[in-house]
Design a protein around this motif. Structure first.
Motif, mmCIF file in Angstrom:
data_model
loop_
_atom_site.group_PDB
_atom_site.id
_atom_site.type_symbol
_atom_site.label_atom_id
_atom_site.label_comp_id
_atom_site.label_asym_id
_atom_site.label_seq_id
_atom_site.Cartn_x
_atom_site.Cartn_y
_atom_site.Cartn_z
ATOM 1 N N ALA A 16 0.823 -1.213 0.000
ATOM 2 C CA ALA A 16 0.000 0.000 0.000
ATOM 3 C C ALA A 16 0.857 1.263 0.000
ATOM 4 O O ALA A 16 0.359 2.351 -0.325
ATOM 5 C CB ALA A 16 -0.924 -0.001 1.217
ATOM 6 N N LEU A 17 2.138 1.128 0.320
ATOM 7 C CA LEU A 17 3.016 2.295 0.347
ATOM 8 C C LEU A 17 3.233 2.881 -1.050
ATOM 9 O O LEU A 17 3.551 4.060 -1.190
ATOM 10 C CB LEU A 17 4.369 1.922 0.965
ATOM 11 C CG LEU A 17 4.355 1.507 2.435
ATOM 12 C CD1 LEU A 17 5.750 1.075 2.871
ATOM 13 C CD2 LEU A 17 3.852 2.656 3.311
ATOM 14 N N GLN A 18 3.076 2.044 -2.076
ATOM 15 C CA GLN A 18 3.248 2.542 -3.439
ATOM 16 C C GLN A 18 2.271 3.656 -3.773
ATOM 17 O O GLN A 18 2.590 4.560 -4.551
ATOM 18 C CB GLN A 18 3.080 1.395 -4.445
ATOM 19 C CG GLN A 18 4.231 0.406 -4.448
ATOM 20 C CD GLN A 18 4.043 -0.685 -5.469
ATOM 21 O OE1 GLN A 18 2.930 -1.194 -5.645
ATOM 22 N NE2 GLN A 18 5.115 -1.068 -6.145
ATOM 23 N N GLN A 19 1.085 3.601 -3.189
ATOM 24 C CA GLN A 19 0.074 4.615 -3.461
ATOM 25 C C GLN A 19 0.404 5.948 -2.795
ATOM 26 O O GLN A 19 -0.235 6.964 -3.100
ATOM 27 C CB GLN A 19 -1.288 4.122 -2.975
ATOM 28 C CG GLN A 19 -1.721 2.806 -3.618
ATOM 29 C CD GLN A 19 -3.017 2.269 -3.024
ATOM 30 O OE1 GLN A 19 -3.615 2.899 -2.141
ATOM 31 N NE2 GLN A 19 -3.464 1.115 -3.507
ATOM 32 N N GLU A 20 1.386 5.937 -1.884
ATOM 33 C CA GLU A 20 1.743 7.158 -1.149
ATOM 34 C C GLU A 20 2.942 7.881 -1.752
ATOM 35 O O GLU A 20 3.349 8.930 -1.263
ATOM 36 C CB GLU A 20 2.066 6.806 0.316
ATOM 37 C CG GLU A 20 0.962 6.067 1.037
ATOM 38 C CD GLU A 20 -0.318 6.882 1.127
ATOM 39 O OE1 GLU A 20 -0.209 8.103 1.353
ATOM 40 O OE2 GLU A 20 -1.405 6.301 0.988
ATOM 41 N N PHE A 21 3.515 7.329 -2.830
ATOM 42 C CA PHE A 21 4.732 7.909 -3.392
ATOM 43 C C PHE A 21 4.529 9.324 -3.935
ATOM 44 O O PHE A 21 5.456 10.138 -3.928
ATOM 45 C CB PHE A 21 5.274 7.015 -4.506
ATOM 46 C CG PHE A 21 6.140 5.883 -3.999
ATOM 47 C CD1 PHE A 21 6.102 5.512 -2.665
ATOM 48 C CD2 PHE A 21 6.980 5.194 -4.856
ATOM 49 C CE1 PHE A 21 6.884 4.479 -2.181
ATOM 50 C CE2 PHE A 21 7.778 4.162 -4.387
ATOM 51 C CZ PHE A 21 7.727 3.811 -3.042
ATOM 52 N N ASP A 22 3.329 9.616 -4.392
ATOM 53 C CA ASP A 22 3.076 10.936 -4.982
ATOM 54 C C ASP A 22 3.230 12.061 -3.967
ATOM 55 O O ASP A 22 3.552 13.200 -4.343
ATOM 56 C CB ASP A 22 1.672 10.982 -5.592
ATOM 57 C CG ASP A 22 1.568 10.117 -6.843
ATOM 58 O OD1 ASP A 22 2.622 9.798 -7.422
ATOM 59 O OD2 ASP A 22 0.437 9.745 -7.221
ATOM 60 N N ARG A 23 3.030 11.776 -2.710
ATOM 61 C CA ARG A 23 3.121 12.830 -1.691
ATOM 62 C C ARG A 23 4.488 12.849 -0.990
ATOM 63 O O ARG A 23 4.698 13.616 -0.058
ATOM 64 C CB ARG A 23 2.015 12.678 -0.654
ATOM 65 C CG ARG A 23 2.143 11.486 0.282
ATOM 66 C CD ARG A 23 0.914 11.401 1.182
ATOM 67 N NE ARG A 23 0.999 10.343 2.177
ATOM 68 C CZ ARG A 23 1.488 10.512 3.417
ATOM 69 N NH1 ARG A 23 1.936 11.697 3.776
ATOM 70 N NH2 ARG A 23 1.520 9.513 4.277
ATOM 71 N N ILE A 24 5.407 12.016 -1.454
ATOM 72 C CA ILE A 24 6.750 11.984 -0.895
ATOM 73 C C ILE A 24 7.690 12.725 -1.842
ATOM 74 O O ILE A 24 7.871 12.318 -2.989
ATOM 75 C CB ILE A 24 7.236 10.537 -0.691
ATOM 76 C CG1 ILE A 24 6.301 9.797 0.278
ATOM 77 C CG2 ILE A 24 8.663 10.524 -0.143
ATOM 78 C CD1 ILE A 24 6.647 8.330 0.438
ATOM 79 N N ASP A 25 8.282 13.801 -1.380
ATOM 80 C CA ASP A 25 9.140 14.625 -2.227
ATOM 81 C C ASP A 25 10.589 14.143 -2.244
ATOM 82 O O ASP A 25 11.298 14.349 -3.225
ATOM 83 C CB ASP A 25 9.098 16.079 -1.764
ATOM 84 C CG ASP A 25 7.716 16.689 -1.901
ATOM 85 O OD1 ASP A 25 7.003 16.294 -2.847
ATOM 86 O OD2 ASP A 25 7.347 17.544 -1.073
ATOM 87 N N ASP A 26 11.024 13.533 -1.165
ATOM 88 C CA ASP A 26 12.437 13.177 -1.059
ATOM 89 C C ASP A 26 12.743 11.885 -1.814
ATOM 90 O O ASP A 26 12.177 10.830 -1.500
ATOM 91 C CB ASP A 26 12.820 13.011 0.417
ATOM 92 C CG ASP A 26 14.319 12.992 0.609
ATOM 93 O OD1 ASP A 26 14.949 11.967 0.268
ATOM 94 O OD2 ASP A 26 14.875 13.993 1.093
ATOM 95 N N PRO A 27 13.632 11.924 -2.808
ATOM 96 C CA PRO A 27 13.950 10.719 -3.589
ATOM 97 C C PRO A 27 14.654 9.649 -2.759
ATOM 98 O O PRO A 27 14.498 8.454 -3.040
ATOM 99 C CB PRO A 27 14.856 11.246 -4.705
ATOM 100 C CG PRO A 27 15.410 12.530 -4.186
ATOM 101 C CD PRO A 27 14.348 13.105 -3.310
ATOM 102 N N PHE A 28 15.424 10.060 -1.755
ATOM 103 C CA PHE A 28 16.112 9.079 -0.916
ATOM 104 C C PHE A 28 15.108 8.248 -0.123
ATOM 105 O O PHE A 28 15.248 7.016 -0.024
ATOM 106 C CB PHE A 28 17.059 9.809 0.037
ATOM 107 C CG PHE A 28 17.878 8.893 0.910
ATOM 108 C CD1 PHE A 28 18.966 8.217 0.387
ATOM 109 C CD2 PHE A 28 17.555 8.723 2.245
ATOM 110 C CE1 PHE A 28 19.723 7.373 1.194
ATOM 111 C CE2 PHE A 28 18.307 7.881 3.050
ATOM 112 C CZ PHE A 28 19.395 7.207 2.527
ATOM 113 N N LEU A 29 14.103 8.889 0.421
ATOM 114 C CA LEU A 29 13.066 8.175 1.160
ATOM 115 C C LEU A 29 12.286 7.249 0.231
ATOM 116 O O LEU A 29 11.946 6.117 0.603
ATOM 117 C CB LEU A 29 12.125 9.179 1.831
ATOM 118 C CG LEU A 29 10.980 8.599 2.671
ATOM 119 C CD1 LEU A 29 11.506 7.693 3.761
ATOM 120 C CD2 LEU A 29 10.130 9.720 3.268
#
Length: 253
Positions: free
Chosen positions: A95-108
Motif C-alpha cells: 500500500a506504500l506505493q500509493q503514497e509515493f506521490d506525496r513523498i518529495d524526497d527521492p532518498f526516502l
C-alpha cells in the motif's frame, strides 16, 4: 534563497568598503583590474590544477548549498515516516506505493522501494548507508575545492604585491607610474586575503555545515525505513527517531 548567507557576504565585503571610505579612501582605490586578474586568475588556475575536473564542476554546482536552502525539517520527516508506518501496518507494505506521490524526497522513496521489494533489513541498511557515504564524499570534496582556493588566494595576493613592487622599481625614474604600481601591489594583497577569509573559506564551511544537517536527515530516514520494514509500534518508532536526533546533535556539539 538563503538570505543569511547573502547577508553575511554583503556585511563582510561592505565592512571592508565602509572602513576604506571612513579612512578617506574611495571605492575606486579598491578596483584594480591587474590585481584582480593576478589574484583570481592565479587562484582559479591553481585550484583547477589541484583537483579533477569533476570536482570543480561539483563545487560550482554546490553553490546551491550556500545560497539556496534544501528544506531540512526533522519533525515533518518523522511525521511522514509515522504516517507511512501506520499505513503499512493497516494495509500492508504494498500500500506504500500509493503514497509515493506525496513523498518529495527521492532518498526516502528509494528506501521504501527496497522495503516493498522485500529486501532484507541488512541489505536495505547497507545500500542506503552506502548512498549516504558516496553523497557525503562528493560534497566534502566540493567543499575542499573552496577551502583550497582560500589557501591559495593569499599567496597569489603576495605574488601580485611583489609584481606591483617590481613594476614600481622599474619605473622609479617616472613618478607618474609609481602610484599605480604601489596601488596594484597593496590591492592584490587585499584581494587575496579578503577573498580567502570573506568568501572561499566561509563558503567551504557553510557547505559542510549544511551537509551535516542533510546527512543527519538521511540517517533519520534510514532508521525510519527500517522501522517501517519491521512493523515497529508507531509510539516506539517516534521515541527512537526523536532520541536519535538528540543523540546525534549532542555528538556534533
Amino acid at each position: 534563497m538563503d538570505l543569511i548567507a547573502l547577508i553575511g557576504l554583503i556585511i563582510g565585503i561592505g565592512a571592508i568598503v565602509t572602513g576604506n571610505i571612513a579612512e578617506g579612501g574611495t571605492t575606486a582605490h579598491l578596483v584594480q583590474v591587474a590585481a584582480a586578474i593576478i589574484v583570481f586568475g592565479g587562484t582559479f588556475g591553481a585550484t583547477i590544477l589541484s583537483f579533477p575536473f569533476k570536482d570543480i564542476i561539483t563545487a560550482i554546482l554546490s553553490l546551491k548549498f550556500i545560497f539556496f536552502n534544501r528544506k531540512v525539517n526533522f519533525n515533518d520527516t518523522i511525521e511522514t515516516i509515522l504516517d507511512l508506518l501506520v499505513i503499512a501496518r493497516k494495509k500492508g507494505l504494498l500500500a506504500l506505493q500509493q503514497e509515493f506521490d506525496r513523498i518529495d524526497d527521492p532518498f526516502l522513496k528509494r528506501g521504501l522501494t527496497y522495503v516493498i521489494d522485500g529486501l532484507s533489513p541488512s541489505i536495505i541498511k547497507d545500500s542506503l548507508y552506502q548512498e549516504i557515504y558516496t553523497y557525503e564524499d562528493i560534497i566534502r570534496r566540493a567543499a575542499k575545492v573552496y577551502d583550497s582556493a582560500g589557501g591559495y588566494a593569499p599567496t597569489i595576493g603576495i605574488i601580485g604585491a611583489i609584481l606591483g613592487l617590481i613594476h614600481v622599481l622599474k619605473n622609479v625614474a617616472d613618478p607618474s607610474k609609481i602610484g599605480a604600481g604601489i596601488a596594484t601591489a597593496f590591492v592584490a594583497t587585499i584581494y587575496g586575503v579578503g577573498s580567502a577569509n570573506l568568501i572561499f573559506i566561509p563558503m567551504a564551511k557553510r557547505i559542510i555545515n549544511k551537509l551535516e544537517n542533510e546527512i543527519l536527515l538521511m540517517e533519520l530516514m534510514v532508521e525510519g525505513i527500517l522501522g517501517i520494514e519491521s512493523g515497529m509500534n508507531p509510539y516506539f518508532l517516534r521515541a527512537k527517531l526523536e532520541a536519535y536526533i538528540t543523540d546525534k546533535q549532542k555528538e556534533r556539539i
